[in-house]
Design a protein around this motif. Structure first.
Motif, PDB file in Angstrom:
ATOM      1  N   ILE A  72       0.844  -1.201   0.000  1.00 42.37           N
ATOM      2  CA  ILE A  72       0.000   0.000   0.000  1.00 42.37           C
ATOM      3  C   ILE A  72       0.878   1.249   0.000  1.00 42.37           C
ATOM      4  CG2 ILE A  72      -1.607   1.368   1.396  1.00 42.37           C
ATOM      5  CD1 ILE A  72      -2.890  -1.339   2.250  1.00 42.37           C
ATOM      6  N   PHE A  73       1.880   1.281   0.870  1.00 43.67           N
ATOM      7  CA  PHE A  73       2.745   2.461   0.957  1.00 43.67           C
ATOM      8  C   PHE A  73       3.487   2.727  -0.352  1.00 43.67           C
ATOM      9  CE2 PHE A  73       3.152   1.765   5.802  1.00 43.67           C
ATOM     10  CZ  PHE A  73       2.005   2.510   6.038  1.00 43.67           C
ATOM     11  N   GLU A  82       2.307  13.672   2.418  1.00 44.34           N
ATOM     12  CA  GLU A  82       1.297  14.575   2.984  1.00 44.34           C
ATOM     13  C   GLU A  82       1.140  14.362   4.484  1.00 44.34           C
ATOM     14  OE1 GLU A  82      -2.469  14.635   0.957  1.00 44.34           O
ATOM     15  OE2 GLU A  82      -1.482  14.744  -1.001  1.00 44.34           O
ATOM     16  N   LEU A  83       1.448  13.162   4.954  1.00 42.66           N
ATOM     17  CA  LEU A  83       1.387  12.863   6.391  1.00 42.66           C
ATOM     18  C   LEU A  83       2.727  13.108   7.070  1.00 42.66           C
ATOM     19  CD1 LEU A  83      -0.819   9.641   6.338  1.00 42.66           C
ATOM     20  CD2 LEU A  83      -1.498  11.968   6.988  1.00 42.66           C
ATOM     21  N   SER A  84       3.635  13.761   6.349  1.00 41.91           N
ATOM     22  CA  SER A  84       4.964  14.117   6.867  1.00 41.91           C
ATOM     23  C   SER A  84       5.775  12.897   7.282  1.00 41.91           C
ATOM     24  CB  SER A  84       4.861  15.118   8.014  1.00 41.91           C
ATOM     25  OG  SER A  84       4.331  16.328   7.539  1.00 41.91           O
ATOM     26  N   LEU A  85       5.693  11.866   6.444  1.00 38.32           N
ATOM     27  CA  LEU A  85       6.524  10.682   6.638  1.00 38.32           C
ATOM     28  C   LEU A  85       7.530  10.627   5.497  1.00 38.32           C
ATOM     29  CD1 LEU A  85       3.817   8.065   7.671  1.00 38.32           C
ATOM     30  CD2 LEU A  85       5.388   9.311   9.160  1.00 38.32           C
ATOM     31  N   ASP A  86       8.782  10.398   5.837  1.00 36.81           N
ATOM     32  CA  ASP A  86       9.834  10.257   4.831  1.00 36.81           C
ATOM     33  C   ASP A  86       9.595   8.926   4.131  1.00 36.81           C
ATOM     34  OD1 ASP A  86      12.247   9.400   3.554  1.00 36.81           O
ATOM     35  OD2 ASP A  86      13.383  10.823   4.773  1.00 36.81           O
ATOM     36  N   GLU A  87       9.035   8.997   2.925  1.00 31.04           N
ATOM     37  CA  GLU A  87       8.590   7.775   2.242  1.00 31.04           C
ATOM     38  C   GLU A  87       9.726   6.814   1.931  1.00 31.04           C
ATOM     39  OE1 GLU A  87       7.949  10.414  -1.753  1.00 31.04           O
ATOM     40  OE2 GLU A  87       6.496  10.434  -0.136  1.00 31.04           O
ATOM     41  N   GLU A  88      10.867   7.330   1.490  1.00 34.28           N
ATOM     42  CA  GLU A  88      12.004   6.454   1.163  1.00 34.28           C
ATOM     43  C   GLU A  88      12.528   5.749   2.414  1.00 34.28           C
ATOM     44  OE1 GLU A  88      12.928   5.589  -1.890  1.00 34.28           O
ATOM     45  OE2 GLU A  88      11.358   6.954  -2.610  1.00 34.28           O
ATOM     46  N   LEU A  89      12.727   6.522   3.474  1.00 37.87           N
ATOM     47  CA  LEU A  89      13.242   5.953   4.723  1.00 37.87           C
ATOM     48  C   LEU A  89      12.233   4.982   5.344  1.00 37.87           C
ATOM     49  CD1 LEU A  89      15.542   5.786   6.738  1.00 37.87           C
ATOM     50  CD2 LEU A  89      14.623   7.861   7.841  1.00 37.87           C
ATOM     51  N   LEU A  90      10.962   5.337   5.286  1.00 34.23           N
ATOM     52  CA  LEU A  90       9.936   4.450   5.832  1.00 34.23           C
ATOM     53  C   LEU A  90       9.951   3.107   5.107  1.00 34.23           C
ATOM     54  CD1 LEU A  90       7.515   3.785   7.637  1.00 34.23           C
ATOM     55  CD2 LEU A  90       6.051   4.867   5.909  1.00 34.23           C
ATOM     56  N   LEU A  91       9.946   3.146   3.779  1.00 35.14           N
ATOM     57  CA  LEU A  91       9.933   1.894   3.016  1.00 35.14           C
ATOM     58  C   LEU A  91      11.214   1.095   3.240  1.00 35.14           C
ATOM     59  CD1 LEU A  91       8.160   3.153  -0.196  1.00 35.14           C
ATOM     60  CD2 LEU A  91       7.307   1.425   1.399  1.00 35.14           C
ATOM     61  N   LYS A 104      12.791 -14.551  11.554  1.00 37.70           N
ATOM     62  CA  LYS A 104      12.302 -14.814  12.914  1.00 37.70           C
ATOM     63  C   LYS A 104      13.148 -14.129  13.997  1.00 37.70           C
ATOM     64  CE  LYS A 104       9.717 -18.995  11.864  1.00 37.70           C
ATOM     65  NZ  LYS A 104       9.001 -18.374  10.818  1.00 37.70           N
ATOM     66  N   LYS A 105      13.563 -12.899  13.698  1.00 36.52           N
ATOM     67  CA  LYS A 105      14.294 -12.089  14.676  1.00 36.52           C
ATOM     68  C   LYS A 105      13.279 -11.555  15.687  1.00 36.52           C
ATOM     69  CE  LYS A 105      18.289 -11.921  12.420  1.00 36.52           C
ATOM     70  NZ  LYS A 105      19.505 -12.453  12.835  1.00 36.52           N
ATOM     71  N   PRO A 106      13.680 -11.414  16.940  1.00 36.85           N
ATOM     72  CA  PRO A 106      12.734 -10.912  17.938  1.00 36.85           C
ATOM     73  C   PRO A 106      12.328  -9.462  17.670  1.00 36.85           C
ATOM     74  CG  PRO A 106      14.923 -11.207  18.892  1.00 36.85           C
ATOM     75  CD  PRO A 106      14.977 -11.731  17.495  1.00 36.85           C
ATOM     76  N   TYR A 107      11.170  -9.123  18.171  1.00 39.25           N
ATOM     77  CA  TYR A 107      10.614  -7.780  18.051  1.00 39.25           C
ATOM     78  C   TYR A 107      11.526  -6.752  18.713  1.00 39.25           C
ATOM     79  CZ  TYR A 107       7.901  -3.768  19.558  1.00 39.25           C
ATOM     80  OH  TYR A 107       7.493  -2.489  19.826  1.00 39.25           O
ATOM     81  N   THR A 108      11.646  -5.611  18.078  1.00 36.64           N
ATOM     82  CA  THR A 108      12.232  -4.413  18.700  1.00 36.64           C
ATOM     83  C   THR A 108      11.339  -3.235  18.307  1.00 36.64           C
ATOM     84  OG1 THR A 108      13.688  -4.036  16.812  1.00 36.64           O
ATOM     85  CG2 THR A 108      14.631  -5.233  18.681  1.00 36.64           C
ATOM     86  N   SER A 109      11.221  -2.274  19.189  1.00 31.51           N
ATOM     87  CA  SER A 109      10.416  -1.087  18.908  1.00 31.51           C
ATOM     88  C   SER A 109      11.045  -0.298  17.770  1.00 31.51           C
ATOM     89  CB  SER A 109      10.328  -0.208  20.155  1.00 31.51           C
ATOM     90  OG  SER A 109       9.749  -0.920  21.229  1.00 31.51           O
ATOM     91  N   PHE A 110      10.215   0.297  16.956  1.00 25.13           N
ATOM     92  CA  PHE A 110      10.718   1.148  15.876  1.00 25.13           C
ATOM     93  C   PHE A 110       9.864   2.398  15.781  1.00 25.13           C
ATOM     94  CE2 PHE A 110       7.583  -1.527  13.857  1.00 25.13           C
ATOM     95  CZ  PHE A 110       6.969  -0.721  12.912  1.00 25.13           C
ATOM     96  N   ALA A 111      10.346   3.361  15.017  1.00 28.28           N
ATOM     97  CA  ALA A 111       9.666   4.649  14.913  1.00 28.28           C
ATOM     98  C   ALA A 111       9.411   5.013  13.458  1.00 28.28           C
ATOM     99  CB  ALA A 111      10.509   5.734  15.576  1.00 28.28           C
ATOM    100  N   PHE A 112       8.343   5.724  13.228  1.00 27.82           N
ATOM    101  CA  PHE A 112       8.079   6.269  11.908  1.00 27.82           C
ATOM    102  C   PHE A 112       9.006   7.460  11.679  1.00 27.82           C
ATOM    103  CE2 PHE A 112       3.984   4.131  12.501  1.00 27.82           C
ATOM    104  CZ  PHE A 112       3.812   3.555  11.252  1.00 27.82           C
TER     105      PHE A 112
END
Length: 171
Positions: A72-73, A82-91, A104-112
């Motif tokens: 979708i992204f 338009e939502l002020s997200l860096d599209e290249e970095l996000l993808l 199957k790496k364990p979860y770690t917190s991430f940020a937009f």
């Protein structure tokens, strides 16, 4: 400039890491605007759902939902901007996360990757107002956070489904 639901979503995503709540907040907003199934809002909802699954060790669910969010992204790059997200970095970040899930790496917190300092300030203010800390890591010992879908009261949902079933049988 931004919908209140979006600020609330980001505050929870980066604050208490309540991904279930993120899903609930944006789904309600998305439905209120009669959103399309391939909208950027659905991509954000699926990102939260993926993080919820990943944190619980459900790699299959995390993979499936994140892969759909990325799709979708990729088709809604302008909407991300338009939502002020860096599209290249996000993808890039989400594709790295997808690879981690596949391995199957364990979860770690991430940020937009938010590009608007005023949006970040609004999210931080929302966090402070609701008692959350911006960009704190996920509390992996919080059972309510980890298993929210199992612990929530579903009385209203069950009653709604039963009512729909009764009406269908009458028709």
């Amino acid at each position: 400039m931004y919908p209140k639901a979006y600020i609330s979503y980001l505050a929870h995503f980066h604050g208490d890491r309540d991904y279930f709540e993120c899903h609930e907040i944006l789904e309600e907003y998305w439905k209120s605007i009669n959103g399309e199934k391939e909208s950027v809002w659905v991509g954000l909802i699926l990102t939260a759902v993926s993080a919820y699954h990943h944190r619980r060790g459900n790699f299959s669910g995390a993979h499936k939902t994140l892969k759909k969010a990325i799709s979708i992204f990729e088709s809604k790059r302008g909407d991300l901007a338009e939502l002020s997200l860096d599209e290249e970095l996000l993808l890039e970040n989400l594709n790295d996360l997808l690879a981690a899930i596949e391995n199957k790496k364990p979860y770690t917190s991430f940020a937009f990757p938010i590009t608007d300092k005023m949006l970040i300030a609004s999210c931080i203010q929302e966090c402070e107002f609701t008692g959350m800390n911006w960009e704190s890591p996920s509390d992996l010992n919080n059972e309510n956070l980890l298993h929210r879908h199992l612990l929530r009261d579903r009385t209203d949902v069950i009653e709604e489904r039963e009512q729909a079933r009764r009406e269908k049988n009458r028709g």
